[in-house]
Design a protein around this motif. Structure first.
Motif, mmCIF file in Angstrom:
data_model
loop_
_atom_site.group_PDB
_atom_site.id
_atom_site.type_symbol
_atom_site.label_atom_id
_atom_site.label_comp_id
_atom_site.label_asym_id
_atom_site.label_seq_id
_atom_site.Cartn_x
_atom_site.Cartn_y
_atom_site.Cartn_z
ATOM 1 N N ALA A 22 0.851 -1.181 0.000
ATOM 2 C CA ALA A 22 0.000 0.000 0.000
ATOM 3 C C ALA A 22 0.889 1.234 0.000
ATOM 4 O O ALA A 22 2.001 1.192 0.508
ATOM 5 N N CYS A 35 -1.468 0.555 5.942
ATOM 6 C CA CYS A 35 -2.614 -0.321 5.733
ATOM 7 C C CYS A 35 -2.654 -1.317 6.878
ATOM 8 O O CYS A 35 -1.630 -1.915 7.226
ATOM 9 N N PHE A 37 -4.049 -4.101 6.934
ATOM 10 C CA PHE A 37 -4.257 -5.485 6.522
ATOM 11 C C PHE A 37 -3.109 -6.080 5.721
ATOM 12 O O PHE A 37 -3.052 -7.274 5.534
ATOM 13 N N CYS A 38 -2.211 -5.222 5.224
ATOM 14 C CA CYS A 38 -1.045 -5.769 4.541
ATOM 15 C C CYS A 38 -0.218 -6.484 5.601
ATOM 16 O O CYS A 38 0.177 -5.879 6.598
ATOM 17 N N HIS A 81 -1.113 -6.052 -0.975
ATOM 18 C CA HIS A 81 -2.169 -5.059 -0.980
ATOM 19 C C HIS A 81 -3.041 -5.175 -2.229
ATOM 20 O O HIS A 81 -2.695 -4.667 -3.295
ATOM 21 N N HIS A 126 -8.289 -2.716 1.245
ATOM 22 C CA HIS A 126 -7.624 -4.021 1.271
ATOM 23 C C HIS A 126 -8.705 -5.087 1.424
ATOM 24 O O HIS A 126 -9.528 -5.023 2.319
HETATM 25 ZN ZN ZN Z 1 -3.109 -3.484 2.378
#
Ligand code: ZN
Ligand code: NAG
Ligand code: NAG
Length: 527
Positions: A316, A320, A322-323, A362, A406
């Motif tokens: 990203a 981020c 969630f990465c 990502h 994401h």
């Molecule tokens: Zn991400």
């Protein structure tokens, strides 16, 4: 340069006057042929089909390859048994709906019968499932160029808009089908023929693009044909030459004819694609930046140590949550790490086993993820299904590609009668929020249906049903969660708001460990 053109004939309703049309075509073949194909729109059979038995027995011959549409009433329906059926030598019934590719590459889309407001239609009516089945693959294909020919029983509604009036009728607005208009709008045929109305009408070509705003595309010529052998001598047979569009240079194909008009049909709801709103309102993780952990020691969270090589993953541009490689991710929630994806406990989950499948790199949505990622998502889905099946539960998977950056696939196990109820509950909640949730075929692939960049909500239910909503403007961000909290499913209205479900980090860590232990025998990433 272009390939050799095909010579095609189109005729209006035959209504049982078989010798009349076929003798006429034989004469034309001798005089100005050979033509390659005869397309019949409107009703092929009529009230008196006595000549048919001689064609069927081979006593009388059909002089040209002929493609016909299906029934518009029950009586005619008895002639048709299956799609693609050879009715007699040289006469083929195309089917209820579909696209037929002729050996030269010419593509002919067809839609038989009358519009019905039902989903399924019947043997003389097409339903919404038929029109969606015909147009969804097109909508999904960003490189779609159009079809050469569309033939329908009915006219499209309002085709005369922006064009000359239709001679012989008082109120053109009453004629035709809205669904046929939508199909024409989406399929963008170069020629569209229809019958049933007893009128000949050759409309000025209309454009399939907006002038200036969009790059130029080919135009559509709509031709309504009168009935074969009508007393008023209105035109019922139309001859034209056509080079299949996939054999044409685009400059030549997209030349706009002089007299062309705007498209008469309203913009379909399917094309109301919206800009992605990337305001981040992810609700499963605290966005305020607390609980940050360093990511220097990847093996801290990578279950199984350095068993797998870390692939280079897209990153990203900003932070981020969630990465998996980013410092923001809450590693104490991670339960399994594969090559492309990982699974983490949902923060504020509905049930203790509520987890997320996420790509390591990502990627914004399932549709925009590469094949490797989608394959591993499927692998996780099937392991999770097995795991919960052994506990007598089914799994609901859902994804909201709207205001997220994401990809997160929510995974919520449900048991008992909820497995049966959940589909109706989804439908009822959608209805009460005025969300059109469409059922898509069980074996369809989301990527084939949704173009990259279009926001959507997508759910897969325990009995295999797949539900899809194209988000056009607003969408209740917690929709999936709200549905699952309904009385027919998890029956926990107080948990619809995730903020009511927060627990301490210690409890999260314990729950993560419990999930890992439960999932271990099923987890392909540990094999
Ligand atoms: Zn991400
Ligand atoms: C069927 O059509 C082809 C031309 O498309 C023609 O050559 C052939 O003779 C026809 N068959 C019959 C039985 O007439
Ligand atoms: C997120 O973290 C911040 C800072 O630690 C905290 O003040 C806030 O209450 C948290 N928000 C939620 C929704 O948990």
């Amino acid at each position: 340069m272009s390939a050799k053109p095909l010579k095609v004939l189109a005729c209006g309703d035959v209504e049982g006057r078989f010798s009349q049309i076929f003798n006429r075509v034989s004469a034309i073949q001798k005089k100005s042929g050979p033509f390659d194909l005869l397309l019949c729109v409107g009703d092929f059979f009529g009230d008196n089909d006595t000549e048919w038995k001689d064609y069927k027995s081979g006593k009388l011959k059909v002089p040209i390859a002929t493609l016909i549409l299906g029934a518009t009433n029950d009586r005619q329906a008895s002639y048709y048994t299956e799609d693609g059926q050879e009715m007699c030598e040289n006469v083929t019934y195309l089917g209820k709906k579909g696209t037929y590719t002729e050996s030269s590459g010419l593509q002919i889309a067809y839609l038989s019968g009358l519009e019905s407001s039902s989903e399924e239609g019947d043997n003389s009516h097409f339903g919404r499932k038929d029109t969606t089945g015909l147009t969804l693959p097109v909508i999904a294909d960003t490189k779609y160029k159009g079809v050469d020919i569309l033939i329908t029983s009915q006219w499209p509604k309002n085709v005369q808009k922006y064009a000359s009036a239709i001679e012989g009728i008082e109120d053109g607005d009453q004629l035709g089908s809205e669904a046929v208009a939508e199909v024409a709008r989406l399929l963008q045929p170069r020629y569209h023929f229809a019958g049933l109305s007893g009128i000949f009408y050759e409309r000025q070509p209309y454009r399939n693009h907006k002038v200036i705003a969009e790059s130029s595309r080919h135009a559509t010529r709509f031709i309504g044909l009168a009935k074969v052998g009508n007393k008023q001598k209105k035109k019922f047979l139309y001859a034209f030459n056509v080079v299949p569009l996939n054999k044409m240079e685009s400059a030549e194909l997209n030349k706009t004819p002089q007299d062309s008009t705007e498209c008469p049909f309203p913009m379909s709801r399917f094309w109301s694609s919206n800009q992605i709103d990337d305001t981040d309102t992810q609700f499963f993780y605290n966005m305020s930046g607390k609980n940050k952990q360093g990511s220097k020691h990847k093996s801290d969270f990578k279950d199984g140590g350095d068993r797998k090589k870390q692939k280079k993953q897209p990153q990203a541009t900003g932070p981020c949550w969630f990465c998996l490689g980013s410092p923001e991710v809450e590693k104490h929630l991670v339960v399994s790490v594969g090559t492309e994806c990982y699974v983490a406990l949902a923060k504020g989950g509905l049930v203790p086993e509520h987890v997320l499948i996420l790509p390591i790199g990502h990627h914004q949505s399932t549709v925009s993820s590469p094949q490797d990622v989608r394959d591993e998502i499927d692998q996780y889905k099937s392991c999770l299904k097995k795991c919960f099946k052994d506990q007598g539960k089914g799994v609901v998977f859902f994804e909201r590609n709207f205001r997220t950056q994401h990809l997160q696939i929510q995974v919520v196990p449900i048991g008992g009668s909820a497995i049966q109820e959940v589909k109706d509950t989804f439908m009822e909640c959608a209805e009460s929020e005025s969300i059109s949730l469409d059922e898509i075929p069980k074996h369809s692939d989301l990527k084939q249906i949704i173009p990259v960049g279009v926001p959507y909500f997508y759910a897969e239910l325990p009995l295999g049903d797949k539900l899809l909503h194209r988000i056009s403007k607003n969408f209740p961000l917690q929709f999936g969660r709200e549905v699952l909290c309904e009385s027919g499913v998890l029956n926990m209205p107080e948990r619809a708001d995730w903020k009511n479900c927060k627990i301490s980090k210690e409890d999260e860590t314990t729950m993560t460990a419990d999930f890992k232990a439960m999932f271990k025998p099923y987890d392909f990433s540990l094999l």
